[in-house]
Enzyme design. Sequence first.
Site, short mmCIF file in Angstrom:
data_model
loop_
_atom_site.label_atom_id
_atom_site.label_comp_id
_atom_site.label_asym_id
_atom_site.label_seq_id
_atom_site.Cartn_x
_atom_site.Cartn_y
_atom_site.Cartn_z
N GLU A 76 -1.72 -5.30 92.09
CA GLU A 76 -1.42 -4.10 92.89
C GLU A 76 -0.63 -3.11 92.04
O GLU A 76 0.10 -3.51 91.13
CB GLU A 76 -0.56 -4.50 94.09
CG GLU A 76 -1.32 -4.59 95.40
CD GLU A 76 -1.73 -3.24 95.97
OE1 GLU A 76 -1.93 -2.27 95.22
OE2 GLU A 76 -1.87 -3.16 97.20
N ASP A 77 -0.77 -1.83 92.38
CA ASP A 77 0.07 -0.82 91.72
C ASP A 77 1.47 -0.84 92.30
O ASP A 77 2.45 -0.86 91.58
CB ASP A 77 -0.56 0.58 91.86
CG ASP A 77 -0.93 0.94 93.30
OD1 ASP A 77 -0.86 0.05 94.19
OD2 ASP A 77 -1.29 2.10 93.54
N ASP A 80 4.91 -1.33 98.97
CA ASP A 80 5.88 -0.47 99.64
C ASP A 80 6.36 -1.21 100.90
O ASP A 80 7.29 -2.01 100.83
CB ASP A 80 5.16 0.86 99.94
CG ASP A 80 6.02 1.91 100.57
OD1 ASP A 80 7.25 1.77 100.53
OD2 ASP A 80 5.48 2.89 101.10
N PHE A 129 8.83 8.25 96.83
CA PHE A 129 7.41 8.34 96.52
C PHE A 129 7.21 8.66 95.04
O PHE A 129 7.81 9.60 94.52
CB PHE A 129 6.75 9.43 97.38
CG PHE A 129 5.26 9.32 97.40
CD1 PHE A 129 4.61 8.46 98.27
CD2 PHE A 129 4.49 10.06 96.51
CE1 PHE A 129 3.23 8.35 98.28
CE2 PHE A 129 3.10 9.96 96.51
CZ PHE A 129 2.47 9.10 97.39
N VAL A 130 6.40 7.87 94.38
CA VAL A 130 6.19 8.06 92.94
C VAL A 130 4.71 8.31 92.62
O VAL A 130 3.83 7.90 93.37
CB VAL A 130 6.70 6.84 92.12
CG1 VAL A 130 8.21 6.73 92.19
CG2 VAL A 130 6.05 5.54 92.59
N ARG A 142 -2.97 10.70 88.87
CA ARG A 142 -3.19 9.33 88.41
C ARG A 142 -3.22 9.23 86.89
O ARG A 142 -2.95 8.20 86.30
CB ARG A 142 -4.53 8.78 88.94
CG ARG A 142 -4.59 8.62 90.44
CD ARG A 142 -5.83 7.84 90.82
NE ARG A 142 -6.17 7.95 92.23
CZ ARG A 142 -5.65 7.23 93.21
NH1 ARG A 142 -4.74 6.32 92.92
NH2 ARG A 142 -6.02 7.39 94.45
#
Length: 152
Positions: A76-77, A80, A129-130, A142
């Site tokens: 996963e990136d 959250d 948020f990044v 991206r």
Amino acid sequence: MAKQIDVDYVGRKPLFLGILNGSFIFAADLYKHITIPSTISFIKLVSYKGTSSTGTVITAIGLEEDLLDRDIIIIEDIVDTGRTMNAFLPTLEKLQPHSIKICTLLHKPDALQCNLQLDYVGFEIPDKFVVGYGLDYDGYGRNSKDIYQIEE
Ligand code: 5GP
């Protein structure tokens, strides 16, 4: 992380499952450093409303591998709230893999709302948020080599 995975999975030929779109750069960089025999595939998660007992159901597009008895490492990136992974894991478990572990580049511990075990975590970050390095803002950003926090 790759070194640790190499050690943990020696002799087990794991299957890496990259979650698109966000993980594509991280998955590529991580996988270049994996040296044990293994395979990699990518899937896209789509959520829809299930029955009242199942809540949100997440299915995978592009899951063509036979997962039976495989050792799965999800890439996963970012995790959250953890809701996406939490809703997806039962779908994956139905395919009867031998094991499932989660590897995420970023994790926001203060945002986590589920009892989710993250096995490999690159960086813990604040609940902001990044974007960049695969992570988007409305589809853009991206391709940024570095990760930035969006200014509020
Ligand atoms: P969760 O279900 O854990 O709340 O979030 C899952 C997805 O939300 C992540 O895979 C990612 O696509 C998106 N997401 C969560 N936080 C961020 C963030 O800070 N930046 C970006 N670009 N996406 C995020």
